[in-house]
Design a protein around this motif. Structure first.
Motif, mmCIF file in Angstrom:
data_model
loop_
_atom_site.group_PDB
_atom_site.id
_atom_site.type_symbol
_atom_site.label_atom_id
_atom_site.label_comp_id
_atom_site.label_asym_id
_atom_site.label_seq_id
_atom_site.Cartn_x
_atom_site.Cartn_y
_atom_site.Cartn_z
ATOM 1 N N LEU A 1 -9.809 -4.189 11.138
ATOM 2 C CA LEU A 1 -8.827 -4.331 10.055
ATOM 3 C C LEU A 1 -8.752 -3.043 9.223
ATOM 4 O O LEU A 1 -7.684 -2.639 8.776
ATOM 5 N N ASN A 2 -9.897 -2.414 9.045
ATOM 6 C CA ASN A 2 -9.941 -1.155 8.311
ATOM 7 C C ASN A 2 -9.138 -0.080 9.051
ATOM 8 O O ASN A 2 -8.362 0.673 8.450
ATOM 9 N N ASP A 3 -9.307 -0.067 10.357
ATOM 10 C CA ASP A 3 -8.580 0.895 11.195
ATOM 11 C C ASP A 3 -7.066 0.614 11.143
ATOM 12 O O ASP A 3 -6.254 1.536 11.019
ATOM 13 N N LEU A 4 -6.733 -0.675 11.200
ATOM 14 C CA LEU A 4 -5.322 -1.061 11.131
ATOM 15 C C LEU A 4 -4.720 -0.671 9.775
ATOM 16 O O LEU A 4 -3.574 -0.205 9.706
ATOM 17 N N ALA A 5 -5.505 -0.843 8.705
ATOM 18 C CA ALA A 5 -5.027 -0.486 7.358
ATOM 19 C C ALA A 5 -4.663 0.996 7.292
ATOM 20 O O ALA A 5 -3.647 1.374 6.707
ATOM 21 N N ARG A 6 -5.502 1.821 7.914
ATOM 22 C CA ARG A 6 -5.215 3.266 7.907
ATOM 23 C C ARG A 6 -3.955 3.575 8.702
ATOM 24 O O ARG A 6 -3.145 4.405 8.313
ATOM 25 N N ARG A 7 -3.772 2.854 9.823
ATOM 26 C CA ARG A 7 -2.562 3.089 10.632
ATOM 27 C C ARG A 7 -1.318 2.612 9.891
ATOM 28 O O ARG A 7 -0.269 3.248 9.955
ATOM 29 N N ILE A 8 -1.444 1.488 9.207
ATOM 30 C CA ILE A 8 -0.299 0.982 8.441
ATOM 31 C C ILE A 8 0.077 1.996 7.358
ATOM 32 O O ILE A 8 1.251 2.312 7.155
ATOM 33 N N THR A 9 -0.934 2.521 6.691
ATOM 34 C CA THR A 9 -0.693 3.482 5.613
ATOM 35 C C THR A 9 0.039 4.725 6.106
ATOM 36 O O THR A 9 0.919 5.252 5.437
ATOM 37 N N SER A 10 -0.318 5.177 7.290
ATOM 38 C CA SER A 10 0.295 6.416 7.774
ATOM 39 C C SER A 10 1.605 6.181 8.522
ATOM 40 O O SER A 10 2.484 7.037 8.509
ATOM 41 N N GLU A 11 1.760 4.997 9.154
ATOM 42 C CA GLU A 11 2.935 4.821 10.020
ATOM 43 C C GLU A 11 3.916 3.756 9.526
ATOM 44 O O GLU A 11 4.978 3.593 10.120
ATOM 45 N N THR A 12 3.551 3.017 8.477
ATOM 46 C CA THR A 12 4.360 1.924 7.918
ATOM 47 C C THR A 12 5.160 1.143 8.980
ATOM 48 O O THR A 12 6.391 1.162 8.981
ATOM 49 N N PRO A 13 4.461 0.439 9.863
ATOM 50 C CA PRO A 13 5.158 -0.347 10.894
ATOM 51 C C PRO A 13 5.832 -1.583 10.299
ATOM 52 O O PRO A 13 5.637 -1.884 9.112
ATOM 53 N N ASP A 14 6.599 -2.301 11.139
ATOM 54 C CA ASP A 14 7.272 -3.521 10.693
ATOM 55 C C ASP A 14 6.223 -4.517 10.162
ATOM 56 O O ASP A 14 5.324 -4.923 10.909
ATOM 57 N N PRO A 15 6.321 -4.925 8.889
ATOM 58 C CA PRO A 15 5.268 -5.785 8.325
ATOM 59 C C PRO A 15 5.172 -7.162 8.968
ATOM 60 O O PRO A 15 4.077 -7.731 9.052
ATOM 61 N N VAL A 16 6.297 -7.701 9.445
ATOM 62 C CA VAL A 16 6.260 -9.047 10.049
ATOM 63 C C VAL A 16 5.505 -8.995 11.373
ATOM 64 O O VAL A 16 4.635 -9.831 11.649
ATOM 65 N N LEU A 17 5.826 -7.971 12.180
ATOM 66 C CA LEU A 17 5.131 -7.847 13.468
ATOM 67 C C LEU A 17 3.661 -7.497 13.259
ATOM 68 O O LEU A 17 2.777 -7.987 13.965
ATOM 69 N N THR A 18 3.404 -6.648 12.259
ATOM 70 C CA THR A 18 2.021 -6.221 12.015
ATOM 71 C C THR A 18 1.175 -7.385 11.493
ATOM 72 O O THR A 18 -0.028 -7.462 11.779
ATOM 73 N N LEU A 19 1.815 -8.289 10.760
ATOM 74 C CA LEU A 19 1.088 -9.460 10.260
ATOM 75 C C LEU A 19 0.522 -10.291 11.410
ATOM 76 O O LEU A 19 -0.590 -10.820 11.318
ATOM 77 N N ASN A 20 1.279 -10.364 12.516
ATOM 78 C CA ASN A 20 0.780 -11.095 13.691
ATOM 79 C C ASN A 20 -0.504 -10.457 14.209
ATOM 80 O O ASN A 20 -1.424 -11.154 14.634
ATOM 81 N N ILE A 21 -0.541 -9.120 14.180
ATOM 82 C CA ILE A 21 -1.740 -8.417 14.670
ATOM 83 C C ILE A 21 -2.922 -8.727 13.754
ATOM 84 O O ILE A 21 -4.034 -8.977 14.221
ATOM 85 N N VAL A 22 -2.649 -8.722 12.437
ATOM 86 C CA VAL A 22 -3.710 -9.019 11.477
ATOM 87 C C VAL A 22 -4.271 -10.424 11.744
ATOM 88 O O VAL A 22 -5.491 -10.621 11.801
ATOM 89 N N LYS A 23 -3.368 -11.388 11.959
ATOM 90 C CA LYS A 23 -3.823 -12.770 12.200
ATOM 91 C C LYS A 23 -4.578 -12.886 13.518
ATOM 92 O O LYS A 23 -5.531 -13.661 13.628
ATOM 93 N N GLN A 24 -4.129 -12.097 14.514
ATOM 94 C CA GLN A 24 -4.856 -12.103 15.802
ATOM 95 C C GLN A 24 -6.289 -11.602 15.612
ATOM 96 O O GLN A 24 -7.231 -12.151 16.182
ATOM 97 N N ILE A 25 -6.424 -10.542 14.810
ATOM 98 C CA ILE A 25 -7.772 -9.989 14.574
ATOM 99 C C ILE A 25 -8.624 -11.013 13.833
ATOM 100 O O ILE A 25 -9.784 -11.245 14.174
ATOM 101 N N ILE A 26 -8.028 -11.639 12.810
ATOM 102 C CA ILE A 26 -8.790 -12.633 12.018
ATOM 103 C C ILE A 26 -9.253 -13.802 12.904
ATOM 104 O O ILE A 26 -10.380 -14.275 12.779
#
Lengths: 151, 276
Positions: free
Chosen positions: B104-129
């Motif tokens: 999640l920490n790694d994903l946070a850094r990628r989100i910060t630098s690349e600002t991907p689609d938040p809806v699609l990225t939320l699915n990734i966050v939930k998959q990790i959780i």
């Protein structure tokens, strides 16, 4: 020989704890090496320097925290991933348990001596982590994101 | 799978540069990512820091993040100037999954630098959780190995170390069904310490009686709240006294629960089965 044995046992103990904490891949190996480094530095300091019993704990924790922070920067992972498992060999588990035994047996004097020593060691570990973390903390988190933002 | 979805989210972001994302989606993404970090054993300061940077990366106006050890609150203004806020409370204690914290920490850094689609990225966050941890047998093996290594590290002989290993293996297997019904870590620690004390007590009647203290200590290391102690220290050092002190209390309660479980069992066994 005793130092080598203890270092290997510390490596195994750190490996086990990092597995319990679900650490995976390369981080598992790097963290386990951290545990071995902390035990080795503690034993060497204890052997080479004839000082107060807390001093080896303090410097061993500093060495371990430095190692964890450096590895965190190199591999871009949170320092706690490496630090938590690797710190376990230094944790005064025996003191905690012995204090409790003295307490149950009603040996008040021995209990206070043991618990005082145990708390002193725990406080020393915390101080060692704090000292290094405070230096790295702001620099690390800020630079992480700054670097990413600049790309 | 998660990597693929992130690539899709990033592709969507690159194809749709001019479109700004909905504030509510960005805020929701920050909330879930922060919650994932919090519930898997990250320091409170890391939770706040990661979420704050994510919200800033999406240019949310007046974004605020507040976290304590079991609650996360995020707020911001929507594009129309309406205030939006979300809160998420963690029930019980956090688990200790440093792999998820790392991902999640790694994903946070990628989100910060690349600002991907938040809806699609939320699915990734939930998959990790929701990702499963190690299989139980590996966990049980690790618990047993920790008792073995610590017994030897503390200076025990091989046989007592193997006894402690077996006791830990039996204990973790007996605790498994208990954990399914009662997740309270204090209760788990009490039951676990009672079991360990019962399993190691007979060694006092053997030639290895001198090592019983080392065996108990080695087996109890599993219950030591290492993550809470280090997170508490780091939060206190970062100036977050409320989170740091709350975790410190957790450390003391967890350590005390082991002492209570083992102490009561020792006192009981000492009465009914005294050493000659």
């Amino acid at each position: 020989m005793e130092i080598l044995q203890s270092t290997i046992f510390a490596l195994l103990a750190s490996f086990a704890f990092m597995t319990i904490f679900e650490v995976r891949g390369k981080a598992l190996l790097i963290g386990s090496i951290g545990g071995a480094i902390s035990q080795l530095s503690y034993m060497l300091l204890q052997l080479l320097i004839d000082v107060h019993f807390l001093v080896p704990y303090f410097f061993a924790t500093i060495i371990l925290t430095l190692y964890s922070e450096i590895m965190a920067r190199v591999f871009k992972k949170p320092a706690t991933v490496y630090l938590i498992g690797a710190l376990f060999p230094l944790v005064p588990g025996r003191g905690i348990y012995q204090s409790m035994v003295y307490f149950v047996e009603g040996q008040q004097g021995a209990f206070f001596v043991e618990i005082q020593e145990t708390l002193a060691i725990t406080g020393t570990l915390a101080m060692g982590i704090m000292l290094v973390s405070v230096i790295f903390r702001n620099f690390r988190l800020r630079s992480y994101f700054k670097e990413e933002e600049q790309i | 799978m998660a990597e693929e979805e992130l690539e899709i989210a990033l592709y969507a972001a690159s194809e749709n540069v001019s479109t700004s994302y909905k504030s509510i989606d960005c805020l929701n993404l920050g909330l879930w990512l922060g919650f994932g970090l919090m519930s898997n054993g990250a320091e409170t300061i890391r939770v706040e820091d990661s979420v704050t940077r994510i919200l800033s990366a999406y240019d949310l106006v007046n974004a605020e993040v507040f976290a304590v050890s079991n609650y996360l609150h995020v707020s911001a203004l929507s594009s129309s100037g309406e205030p939006i806020s979300f809160g998420k409370r963690m029930r019980g204690s956090s688990s200790n999954n440093l792999d998820k914290v790392d991902r999640l920490n790694d994903l946070a850094r990628r989100i910060t630098s690349e600002t991907p689609d938040p809806v699609l990225t939320l699915n990734i966050v939930k998959q990790i959780i929701d990702a499963p941890g190690y299989p139980f047998i590996i966990h049980a093996f690790a618990v047993s190995l920790s008792a073995f290594a610590f017994a030897l590290l503390l200076g025990s002989d091989l046989v007592p170390a193997l006894w402690a290993t077996t006791a830990s293996f039996i204990m973790i297997n007996l605790l498994r069904p208990v954990r399914k019904h009662y997740a309270n870590p204090i209760f788990i620690n009490i039951i676990g310490s009672v079991l360990i004390t019962l399993l190691i007590w007979p060694v006092r009647y053997t030639i290895y009686s001198a090592d019983s203290l080392l065996m108990m200590t080695a087996s109890f290391m599993y219950f030591f709240p290492g993550i809470a102690l280090i997170n508490s220290t780091r939060d206190l050092m970062a100036g977050d006294y409320s989170a740091g002190l709350a975790k410190m209390i957790e450390v003391l309660l967890l350590a005390a629960s082991v002492a209570v479980g083992s102490g009561a069992t020792l006192a009981f066994l000492g009465r009914i089965w005294p050493i000659a």
